[in-house]
Design an enzyme around this catalytic site. Structure first.
Site, mmCIF file in Angstrom:
data_model
loop_
_atom_site.group_PDB
_atom_site.id
_atom_site.type_symbol
_atom_site.label_atom_id
_atom_site.label_comp_id
_atom_site.label_asym_id
_atom_site.label_seq_id
_atom_site.Cartn_x
_atom_site.Cartn_y
_atom_site.Cartn_z
ATOM 1 N N HIS A 128 74.318 43.707 -14.995
ATOM 2 C CA HIS A 128 73.531 42.581 -14.480
ATOM 3 C C HIS A 128 72.075 43.038 -14.428
ATOM 4 O O HIS A 128 71.763 44.001 -13.715
ATOM 5 C CB HIS A 128 74.000 42.197 -13.077
ATOM 6 C CG HIS A 128 75.453 41.825 -13.012
ATOM 7 N ND1 HIS A 128 75.885 40.524 -13.036
ATOM 8 C CD2 HIS A 128 76.577 42.592 -12.943
ATOM 9 C CE1 HIS A 128 77.214 40.493 -12.965
ATOM 10 N NE2 HIS A 128 77.657 41.746 -12.914
ATOM 11 N N GLU A 166 88.482 41.590 -9.841
ATOM 12 C CA GLU A 166 87.673 42.627 -9.181
ATOM 13 C C GLU A 166 88.165 42.683 -7.733
ATOM 14 O O GLU A 166 88.890 43.597 -7.357
ATOM 15 C CB GLU A 166 86.180 42.280 -9.261
ATOM 16 C CG GLU A 166 85.283 43.299 -8.564
ATOM 17 C CD GLU A 166 83.807 42.884 -8.497
ATOM 18 O OE1 GLU A 166 83.499 41.689 -8.680
ATOM 19 O OE2 GLU A 166 82.958 43.775 -8.228
ATOM 20 N N ASP A 213 77.499 47.914 -14.215
ATOM 21 C CA ASP A 213 77.486 46.751 -13.323
ATOM 22 C C ASP A 213 76.090 46.525 -12.714
ATOM 23 O O ASP A 213 75.314 45.750 -13.265
ATOM 24 C CB ASP A 213 78.568 46.889 -12.246
ATOM 25 C CG ASP A 213 79.062 45.546 -11.711
ATOM 26 O OD1 ASP A 213 78.626 44.500 -12.222
ATOM 27 O OD2 ASP A 213 79.900 45.547 -10.788
ATOM 28 N N ASP A 214 75.814 47.180 -11.586
ATOM 29 C CA ASP A 214 74.515 47.035 -10.913
ATOM 30 C C ASP A 214 73.995 48.429 -10.589
ATOM 31 O O ASP A 214 74.050 48.883 -9.442
ATOM 32 C CB ASP A 214 74.694 46.216 -9.623
ATOM 33 C CG ASP A 214 75.255 44.840 -9.909
ATOM 34 O OD1 ASP A 214 74.492 43.983 -10.389
ATOM 35 O OD2 ASP A 214 76.458 44.636 -9.690
HETATM 36 N N1 HPA Z 1 80.796 41.086 -9.068
HETATM 37 C C1 HPA Z 1 80.510 39.794 -8.921
HETATM 38 N N2 HPA Z 1 79.273 39.333 -8.995
HETATM 39 C C2 HPA Z 1 78.278 40.178 -9.255
HETATM 40 C C3 HPA Z 1 78.518 41.515 -9.416
HETATM 41 C C4 HPA Z 1 79.847 41.995 -9.327
HETATM 42 O O1 HPA Z 1 80.179 43.189 -9.454
HETATM 43 N N3 HPA Z 1 77.316 42.090 -9.646
HETATM 44 C C5 HPA Z 1 76.383 41.107 -9.640
HETATM 45 N N4 HPA Z 1 76.973 39.944 -9.394
HETATM 46 ZN ZN ZN Z 2 79.536 42.512 -12.527
#
Ligand code: HPA
Ligand code: ZN
Length: 319
Positions: free
Chosen positions: A11, A192, A270-271
């Site tokens: 992201h 998740e 991911d982030d």
């Molecule tokens: N999951 C869901 N939404 C998100 C994530 C994530 O890991 N990272 C940024 N938005």
């Molecule tokens: Zn994500």
């Protein structure tokens, strides 16, 4: 030299490092609820997905003009190049910005200034994946898709992110249908925090080609068999799973088991600004935690290109 790889679950808003957040806040006259970079670093302790999202959306407030989005993407590209990333399919969350009054065009033009010649400047080909925030309405998602129509040549797919539990994929059936009509491909976060059933629903109702996260599929052996048979890729994010307490610790991570079951798993960050590392740190961390072999690592790199949306000719260069 890090092994060449594709990054498929990243992201762009999640690459906002504390230092850049403070610099942009100052440039834009925005207020951050933290006194210093250090204090912000200390806020990076999360209970679950929602507690992370609260901070993630709060910090997006420093992103206001095109240059901010360009700076953000430039910083990511530089780090990704150092990590051996050759191809990146980058999520962005337009609704996190349009809801604050930042026009869609500002976001995508800003990002594109950094991305359009990323191959020449960083050796990385890039595409954008437009994510809908699943805790917002279907109407808002459809409006976002309409706003994206003039920019479809920059966008390879649609995705679905934000708070998963209580927002099953089927809610967005009409949105994905419209995206398909526009020629876009489809992925979705599923499994998740949410159940394995959301993974099946994303495949059956949204017709996604790839699942983001998906580690909860292990609760459903029949679904695992299906993913193996159909070679549906899973974009796994080990550091994220630990930081968001989806699993307790890296040594408990099911990645090795997933590979040995024959799932097309990939490793992603991911982030990364929030979860303690970029894609190479995720590779190194999970290798050490699970004693992954050279074969496992080779498979992960190969899977990343197989799972990507690059054209067949380019993919053949990497496989
Ligand atoms: N999951 C869901 N939404 C998100 C994530 C994530 O890991 N990272 C940024 N938005
Ligand atoms: Zn994500």
């Amino acid at each position: 030299m890090p092994v060449p790889k594709a990054e498929l679950h990243l992201h762009i808003e999640g690459t906002l490092e504390p230092e850049l957040a403070f610099a942009l806040a100052e440039r834009n006259g925005a207020q951050l609820p933290f006194a210093s970079v250090d204090e912000l670093h200390h806020a990076y302790r999360f209970e679950d997905l929602q507690s992370f999202l609260d901070l993630y959306y709060r910090l997006t407030d420093v992103l206001r003009v095109e240059q901010d989005f360009t700076d953000l993407a430039e910083a990511y590209l530089a780090r990704a190049a150092a990590a051996g990333v050759r191809h990146a399919e980058i999520f962005f969350d337009p609704q996190a910005h349009t809801a604050r009054g930042v026009p869609f065009a500002t976001v995508i033009d800003g990002l594109w200034k950094a991305l359009h010649d990323s191959e020449r400047r960083y050796g990385i080909t890039t595409k954008l994946i437009l994510c809908f925030l699943r805790d917002l309405s279907v109407e808002s998602a459809l409006d976002t898709l309409t706003a994206a129509e003039p920019y479809l040549d920059r966008i390879v797919a649609v995705g679905l992110d934000s708070a998963e539990v209580g927002h099953p994929p089927a809610k967005f059936a009409a949105v994905y249908q419209r995206a398909r009509e526009l020629g876009l491909r489809a992925v979705a976060h599923a499994g998740e925090e949410g159940p394995a059933a959301y993974v099946a629903e994303a495949l059956d109702v949204l017709h996604v080609e790839r699942i983001d996260h998906g580690i909860r599929v292990l609760d459903d052996p029949a679904l695992v068999q299906r993913l193996v048979r159909e070679r549906i890729p899973l974009t796994v994010c080990p550091f994220s799973n630990v930081r968001l307490r989806v699993i307790d610790k890296l040594t408990d991570h099911p990645l090795r088991q997933m590979l040995e079951l024959g799932l097309v798993a990939t490793v992603n960050s991911d982030d990364p600004a929030y979860f303690g590392g970029y894609v190479q740190e995720n590779f190194d961390g999970i290798r050490d935690a699970l004693n992954l072999t050279t074969d496992h690592l080779r498979t992960l790199a190969r899977n990343s290109f197989e799972a990507s949306f690059i054209d067949e000719y380019t993919r053949a260069r990497y496989l």
